[in-house]
Structures are given as C-alpha cells and as structure tokens.
Design a protein around this motif. Structure first.
Motif, short mmCIF file in Angstrom:
data_model
loop_
_atom_site.label_atom_id
_atom_site.label_comp_id
_atom_site.label_asym_id
_atom_site.label_seq_id
_atom_site.Cartn_x
_atom_site.Cartn_y
_atom_site.Cartn_z
N ARG A 41 -2.73 6.94 10.48
CA ARG A 41 -4.02 6.32 10.15
C ARG A 41 -4.04 5.92 8.68
NH1 ARG A 41 -8.82 4.05 9.81
NH2 ARG A 41 -10.72 5.20 10.32
N SER A 42 -4.64 4.78 8.38
CA SER A 42 -4.91 4.37 7.00
C SER A 42 -6.35 3.90 6.93
CB SER A 42 -3.95 3.25 6.57
OG SER A 42 -4.36 2.00 7.13
N PRO B 12 0.83 -1.22 0.00
CA PRO B 12 0.00 0.00 0.00
C PRO B 12 0.86 1.26 0.00
CG PRO B 12 -0.93 -1.61 1.50
CD PRO B 12 0.39 -2.18 1.03
N HIS C 38 -1.19 2.45 12.28
CA HIS C 38 0.07 1.73 12.11
C HIS C 38 1.20 2.45 12.84
CE1 HIS C 38 -1.69 -0.25 8.40
NE2 HIS C 38 -2.37 0.87 8.44
N GLN D 15 0.57 4.27 1.15
CA GLN D 15 0.75 5.04 2.37
C GLN D 15 1.83 4.42 3.26
OE1 GLN D 15 -2.90 5.68 4.48
NE2 GLN D 15 -2.05 7.25 5.81
N ILE D 16 1.84 3.10 3.33
CA ILE D 16 2.86 2.42 4.14
C ILE D 16 4.24 2.62 3.52
CG2 ILE D 16 3.71 0.13 4.79
CD1 ILE D 16 0.83 -0.70 5.31
#
Length: 306
Positions: free
Chosen positions: A251-252, A231, A257, A233-234
């Motif tokens: 936040r996702s 992903p 995380h 964002q990670i």
C-alpha cells in the motif's frame, strides 16, 4: 519577502532555530524556558525561532515543546564543538554568507527581508556556522573502515545500481477502509499468480488490470537508481526485490502496487565516490547519539511556562 525566496533562504541556512545565549539583562526580561549547562533559552527565543520558520500561534504547546527541544539540542552540540575547539571553516562560512546576501539582494529591501525572518546578520552567521562545524567534526571521527563497511552493507543503494521496474497499480482513496485495502491487495495477489501460467506475462496482466498510465506499456515504470525522483516507498521495495521476481503487493498513499524487477544494471561507483552520501548518514546518526549522551551528562533544567 515572497514565499519562494523565504523557502530557499531557510533551506540554504538549514532552517535556522537559534542557539541559547548567556544569561543577560535582556534574557531576564523574558520568561525562562530552559537552561543548558548555564546557558538560558527564553520563551522569547523560542517564539522568535517559530516565527523564523513561519510557525505561528504560541498557544500550540506541542509545537512550542518541539522547538524548545531543538534549541536544547543545538545548544548542546554548539557547546560540545566549542569544548573541542572545532569551528566552521571560515572560507565556507563566507561563501554561504555571500550566497545568502545574493538571495536577499533579490528583495527590494534586503535588510527588511532579513528582519522579517527575525534574524540579524550575526545570528545568521551563527546558524550557518554550526552545521558546518558539525560536518567538520563528523569528517574527523568517521573512519575509512566505517565508510567501507557501510558501503558494503548498502552497496546497491550507493554504487549507482539501476533497476528497470514494471508495476500493476490499483487506485485507492487515501481514506480507504481496511476492507477496501485488503480487497485491492487480494486482487494483486491473484494477479501475481496468473503470471507465468499459459504463457501469460506480467506485462499482459498489467495491460489488463493496471490503473496507472503505464498500463499501455505493460506497466513499465522505467529505469532508476536508489536516489532520484521516484517515490521512496517504490524505490525501497524495488531494491529489495531480486531481479526477475515480483514483490509482495503493498500500500502507498496513491493506492496498491505490485512490482516486478525486469533488470538490474550494476553500478560502478566506489566507496570514495559515495563518501559524501555515507557521511550524511553518519552525520544524522552521530548527532542523535551525541545529543543523547550530552543530555544524560549535562545539566538541563526545564522551566514550566503558563
């Protein structure tokens, strides 16, 4: 035409949306939606483009307006390229047309399949040609110096650098309230403060607290490069976090995380290796800048529609 074939075809030709045509008797039979330096865009053209993309419901004004803007943009770029004598490489156009024909050949009636997409082969060729001509322009104007500078600014994203990352993850529903999100983020902040105290490792905390399947492995997600299946964002947080350190909790859509970058494996790719990827960046940037300038310099008329 089945949904998969349609998706593959539209993706391959770049989600066809049409280019404005010169004023003709046919165009005059349909209400005008816009005029771009003497070329008209009709309501009929916009509706046909929406049907091609599988967007129905002409009463959706917002969708209609977005499609009109896309048609205007492509018409401006088409005019811009023609004014400079820049055309798509014929060999590449033929290769893409042949590929499209192979996709269509999978259907019982290829001609009907194309008609269902509200496209003729002539329109298809134009839609394939425009992005190829634009790519040729981008390659002409982007200098080696720009390629090198962009590579230096984004080296770890482009040179194949990989990062081994672990996480502590707490699940949250997508509609979680702000207070629920804040409570979960606070838990992760507290967890990060436990790491390093009394010999407690990040993996120890992950095994105890993480709600991801990777908890049993001490939160180990794996090793990945900037581009891949992870992903976005990670990946972005991981590549902003120094080796051996933890990120800030974030936040996702899945939850919250806390990442730890266990190891950084330097990449070996050069600016020349990354040139195609870098050109994609300039492709989008130059398109936006050119459209903005052409809109300011050109004669664009919007017609009100009922």
């Amino acid at each position: 035409m089945n949904e998969l074939t349609t998706t593959v075809l539209l993706t391959f030709i770049g989600l066809s949306i049409g280019i404005a045509q010169p004023i003709t008797a046919f165009a005059q039979q349909s209400r005008l939606a816009a005029e771009v330096n003497g070329k008209v865009i009709t309501e009929h053209q916009i509706n046909e483009a929406m049907k091609t993309l599988g967007v129905y419901g002409n009463d959706n004004r917002e969708t209609f307006e977005r499609m009109r803007e896309r048609l205007i943009e492509r018409t401006l770029i088409d005019q811009f390229l023609k004014s400079r004598g820049i055309t798509a490489p014929k060999l590449l156009v033929e290769r893409r047309m042949n590929h499209v024909e192979k996709i269509l050949a999978q259907e019982d009636d290829p001609d009907q399949a194309l008609e269902n997409l509200h496209l003729t082969r002539e329109q298809l060729r134009k839609e394939i040609s425009l992005p190829l001509a634009w790519q040729r322009y981008v390659r002409q104007v982007v200098t080696d110096g720009q390629i090198s500078e962009y590579f230096q600014q984004h080296q770890q994203e482009l040179d194949g650098t990989k990062r081994t990352v672990s996480q502590i993850f707490l699940k949250l529903p997508r509609d979680a309230s702000e207070s629920e999100v804040e409570i979960a983020l606070r838990k992760l902040r507290n967890s990060s403060q436990m790491v390093g105290k009394n010999g407690v490792s990040f993996a120890d905390v992950a095994r105890r607290m993480s709600e991801a399947p990777t908890a049993e492995q001490g939160g180990l997600i794996g090793t990945f490069a900037f581009t891949g299946q992870m992903p976005r964002q990670i990946v972005e947080v991981a590549f902003q976090t120094p080796e051996g350190e933890m990120s800030e909790p974030f936040r996702s859509i899945y939850g919250v995380h806390l990442l730890k970058v266990d190891k950084v494996i330097p990449g070996q790719l050069t600016p020349e290796d990354a040139r195609p990827q870098i050109l994609e960046h300039f492709d989008q940037q130059l398109w936006q800048e050119t459209v903005k300038r052409l809109k300011a310099e050109g004669n664009i008329i919007y017609f009100e529609l009922p």
